[in-house]
Design an enzyme around this catalytic site. Structure first.
Site, PDB file in Angstrom:
ATOM      1  N   ASP A 103      -2.327  10.349 -15.813  1.00 23.53           N
ATOM      2  CA  ASP A 103      -0.871  10.575 -15.789  1.00 23.53           C
ATOM      3  C   ASP A 103      -0.038   9.292 -15.687  1.00 23.53           C
ATOM      4  O   ASP A 103       1.175   9.361 -15.510  1.00 23.53           O
ATOM      5  CB  ASP A 103      -0.456  11.509 -14.624  1.00 23.53           C
TER       6      ASP A 103
ATOM      7  N   HIS B 184     -11.368 -17.428 -18.309  1.00 22.89           N
ATOM      8  CA  HIS B 184     -10.343 -16.391 -18.155  1.00 22.89           C
ATOM      9  C   HIS B 184     -10.668 -15.501 -16.963  1.00 22.89           C
ATOM     10  O   HIS B 184     -10.665 -14.276 -17.052  1.00 22.89           O
ATOM     11  CB  HIS B 184     -10.169 -15.586 -19.448  1.00 22.89           C
TER      12      HIS B 184
ATOM     13  N   ASP C  30      -3.801 -20.724 -13.567  1.00 25.04           N
ATOM     14  CA  ASP C  30      -3.252 -20.642 -14.918  1.00 25.04           C
ATOM     15  C   ASP C  30      -2.336 -19.425 -14.914  1.00 25.04           C
ATOM     16  O   ASP C  30      -2.786 -18.288 -15.106  1.00 25.04           O
ATOM     17  CB  ASP C  30      -4.402 -20.496 -15.924  1.00 25.04           C
TER      18      ASP C  30
ATOM     19  N   ASP D  48       3.035 -20.829 -20.129  1.00 19.41           N
ATOM     20  CA  ASP D  48       1.577 -20.902 -19.984  1.00 19.41           C
ATOM     21  C   ASP D  48       1.258 -22.240 -19.308  1.00 19.41           C
ATOM     22  O   ASP D  48       1.098 -23.252 -19.978  1.00 19.41           O
ATOM     23  CB  ASP D  48       0.913 -20.795 -21.360  1.00 19.41           C
TER      24      ASP D  48
ATOM     25  N   HIS E 188     -13.238 -24.849 -24.870  1.00 24.77           N
ATOM     26  CA  HIS E 188     -12.100 -24.178 -25.540  1.00 24.77           C
ATOM     27  C   HIS E 188     -11.243 -25.183 -26.300  1.00 24.77           C
ATOM     28  O   HIS E 188     -11.430 -26.394 -26.180  1.00 24.77           O
ATOM     29  CB  HIS E 188     -11.249 -23.400 -24.520  1.00 24.77           C
TER      30      HIS E 188
ATOM     31  N   HIS F 110      -2.301 -24.167 -28.326  1.00 30.73           N
ATOM     32  CA  HIS F 110      -1.890 -22.991 -29.097  1.00 30.73           C
ATOM     33  C   HIS F 110      -0.382 -22.884 -29.028  1.00 30.73           C
ATOM     34  O   HIS F 110       0.240 -23.399 -28.093  1.00 30.73           O
ATOM     35  CB  HIS F 110      -2.576 -21.711 -28.567  1.00 30.73           C
TER      36      HIS F 110
ATOM     37  N   HIS G   7      -0.469 -16.608 -26.885  1.00 29.52           N
ATOM     38  CA  HIS G   7      -1.107 -17.316 -27.998  1.00 29.52           C
ATOM     39  C   HIS G   7      -0.279 -16.934 -29.222  1.00 29.52           C
ATOM     40  O   HIS G   7      -0.555 -15.944 -29.890  1.00 29.52           O
ATOM     41  CB  HIS G   7      -2.571 -16.892 -28.168  1.00 29.52           C
TER      42      HIS G   7
ATOM     43  N   GLU H 292      -3.742 -28.357 -23.236  1.00 28.07           N
ATOM     44  CA  GLU H 292      -4.482 -27.856 -22.077  1.00 28.07           C
ATOM     45  C   GLU H 292      -5.967 -28.223 -22.065  1.00 28.07           C
ATOM     46  O   GLU H 292      -6.831 -27.356 -22.145  1.00 28.07           O
ATOM     47  CB  GLU H 292      -4.331 -26.341 -21.984  1.00 28.07           C
TER      48      GLU H 292
ATOM     49  N   TYR I 135     -15.193 -27.919 -16.949  1.00 28.75           N
ATOM     50  CA  TYR I 135     -15.698 -26.855 -16.055  1.00 28.75           C
ATOM     51  C   TYR I 135     -17.193 -27.090 -15.852  1.00 28.75           C
ATOM     52  O   TYR I 135     -17.958 -27.068 -16.818  1.00 28.75           O
ATOM     53  CB  TYR I 135     -15.451 -25.480 -16.687  1.00 28.75           C
TER      54      TYR I 135
ATOM     55  N   ARG J  55      -8.353 -27.607 -15.141  1.00 25.26           N
ATOM     56  CA  ARG J  55      -7.560 -27.520 -16.384  1.00 25.26           C
ATOM     57  C   ARG J  55      -6.145 -27.966 -16.020  1.00 25.26           C
ATOM     58  O   ARG J  55      -5.659 -27.636 -14.924  1.00 25.26           O
ATOM     59  CB  ARG J  55      -7.561 -26.092 -16.957  1.00 25.26           C
TER      60      ARG J  55
ATOM     61  N   GLU K 270      -2.442 -27.779 -17.897  1.00 25.12           N
ATOM     62  CA  GLU K 270      -1.829 -27.184 -19.097  1.00 25.12           C
ATOM     63  C   GLU K 270      -0.321 -27.307 -19.037  1.00 25.12           C
ATOM     64  O   GLU K 270       0.315 -26.858 -18.081  1.00 25.12           O
ATOM     65  CB  GLU K 270      -2.216 -25.700 -19.192  1.00 25.12           C
TER      66      GLU K 270
HETATM   67  N1  GLY Z   1      -3.585 -18.632 -20.229  1.00 28.26           N
HETATM   68  C1  GLY Z   1      -4.400 -18.570 -21.351  1.00 28.26           C
HETATM   69  C2  GLY Z   1      -4.463 -19.850 -22.047  1.00 28.26           C
HETATM   70  O1  GLY Z   1      -4.276 -20.874 -21.439  1.00 28.26           O
HETATM   71  O2  GLY Z   1      -4.630 -19.918 -23.231  1.00 28.26           O
HETATM   72 MN    MN Z   2      -2.874 -21.699 -22.937  1.00 26.66          MN
HETATM   73 MN    MN Z   3      -3.064 -20.920 -19.736  1.00 28.27          MN
END
Ligand code: GLY
Ligand code: MN
Ligand code: MN
Length: 467
Positions: free
Chosen positions: A63, A273, A290, A301, A373, A377, A384, A402, A406, A423, A425
């Site tokens: 619901d 993630h 993040d 981001d 990674h 982006h 993204h 970014e 790791y 990281r 970013e």
């Molecule tokens: N927060 C996801 C990325 O950094 O792409």
């Molecule tokens: Mn990002």
């Molecule tokens: Mn990010």
């Protein structure tokens, strides 16, 4: 008498659902959306139509649905935020009325609005969103459009995993009607590519109105990061740090986060993630955050990685500094004309050389073990965001830089490096000949982070009952 009472009840209910007060005044304007439709139309081939559907609703629990999120393409082109809608954009004027766009929306319904919220309806979609031709979704099925007369039908991938309320005019019904009317049995790749190319080329360049919203979204996200830098201590939980971000986002009027927040301590920071955010004590570890707000549709981001006890250890500092240097080197090439792929390449080169120097890898190709990674982006209505990733940087693009490293436990390197995940970013707007770092307000240098950590936060003063 009974009918009169019913009329008044209906009248009062409808006036109530209309009376929304104290709303934000800085949403995108109807002129913005109209302008985007014009820009889209300019890129359409002759005798074509573009058909853009709303996103489906998603079940959260029995619901209960997840908070609804509109298809960013439909939002961009219309400003409409509700489900069960479809927009048709024609290259040329149609019919005797000479319309070149039609929006089909959810019908108003006093009973349903009492349960699940206000609906804009067709009339207000005309006045508030600036359309002249708007109908209820239930009128789509029998609406006289001869798709066969059009040379090209432009549409995005058609979702298949959607609910069907059997009304015939929910999203399921609209899609079925579209497929029947347009004679679509299997998706046409050319149609989808055309849609993707047009939306990529429009959305990768931000207009001034979009830039204002992005700037605000990033700024308030930085304020949230800075507050956590001040408030944090080894006893704080990941969830609490996440909550400070959310509180500050809401304080400044952001509706939501642009993506599920990643707030990971130590080993959790090595999960790219990570989303559980449920470690009850950060301890003397690094905390990778993040987190970015979504403000009127536009996502920030931002990632900052900070020591919970206010001081980086020697190993943490060495890894942090390497990520920082990679980011700095990428910043230097952020200007119009640079191929976007070069940003990733540059960051990989710097990190590979640094990891070799620290004795963590010996072969530069192994950089991908610890930095798996991409570096950048686009950013906008999607975190993204859409754009041509094989192209070159252009003025008014907004994108992230970014880099990260790791090193989970049991990695093939000295165990003094284990469980360090870093990281950094930032969100950059490309200018005429350089870039502007929209997230510069949140410190990145390790010295500045340590300095900010010595300050007290309002959140340190908050007292709640013990349970
Ligand atoms: N927060 C996801 C990325 O950094 O792409
Ligand atoms: Mn990002
Ligand atoms: Mn990010």
């Amino acid at each position: 008498m009974k009918q009169l009472l019913l009329f008044f009840t209906l009248f009062i209910t409808l006036s109530q659902v209309h009376s929304q007060q104290n709303l934000p005044t800085d949403y995108l304007s109807k002129e913005f959306h109209k302008g985007r439709r014009e820009a889209f139309r300019n890129l359409m081939p002759n005798n074509s139509v573009a058909v853009v559907f709303s996103y489906p609703e998603r079940v959260f629990s029995k619901d209960v649905n997840y908070n609804y999120h509109q298809n960013p393409d439909l939002y961009y082109l219309s400003g409409y935020k509700e489900p069960d809608a479809v927009l048709l954009l024609f290259k040329e004027d149609q019919g005797v009325e000479k319309y070149n766009e039609i929006l089909f929306v959810r019908e108003r319904n006093a009973g349903k609005e009492t349960w699940t919220g206000r609906r804009l309806g067709a009339e207000a979609a005309k006045s508030k969103l600036g359309f002249t031709t708007v109908y209820n979704g239930k009128d789509f099925k029998d609406f006289a459009i001869d798709f066969k007369k059009l040379s090209t039908i432009i549409y995005d991938k058609i979702p298949t995993d959607i609910g069907n309320d059997k009304s015939g005019f929910d999203l399921y019904g609209l899609l079925e009607s579209f497929k029947t009317k347009a004679g679509i049995t299997t998706e046409n790749e050319t149609s989808i590519n055309l849609f993707t190319n047009i939306t990529n080329s429009l959305r990768e360049i931000k207009t001034p109105e979009e830039m204002d919203l992005l700037r605000k979204s990033v700024k308030l996200s930085c304020i949230a990061h800075n507050e956590v830098m001040k408030a944090i201590g080894p006893d704080m939980s990941e969830n609490e740090a996440d909550g400070i971000h959310a509180y500050i986002h809401r304080h400044y009027g952001a509706e939501a986060e642009g993506y599920a927040p990643i707030v990971g301590a130590g080993a959790n920071g090595c999960i790219l993630h990570y989303g559980e955010n449920n470690s009850t004590k950060i301890d003397n570890q690094l905390l990778l955050m993040d987190v970015g707000s979504e403000y009127h549709g536009y996502s920030a981001d931002v990632t900052r990685t900070i020591p919970a006890n206010g001081k980086f250890s020697e190993e943490q500092k060495a890894i942090y500094q390497l990520v920082y240097e990679a980011q700095e080197e990428v910043f230097k090439i952020c200007k119009p004309g640079t191929p976007i792929q070069n940003l990733n390449q540059k960051s990989k080169e710097v990190i590979a050389a640094g990891l070799i120097k620290l004795g963590i890898i010996t072969d530069p190709k192994d950089v991908r073990i610890y930095y798996p990674h991409g570096c950048s982006h686009f950013l906008g209505l999607d975190v993204h965001d859409k754009g041509n990733y094989m192209g070159k940087l252009k003025e008014n693009m907004v994108l992230t830089v970014e880099p990260g490293i790791y090193i989970p436990a049991n990695s093939k390197c000295d165990k003094k490096w284990w469980n360090i995940g870093v990281r950094i970013e930032d969100d950059l707007a490309i200018t005429k000949d350089s870039y502007e770092n929209l997230s510069a307000e949140s410190p990145r240098k390790w010295q500045d982070i340590e300095k900010l950590a010595t300050q007290k936060s309002t959140f340190n003063e908050m007292k709640f009952p013990k349970i």
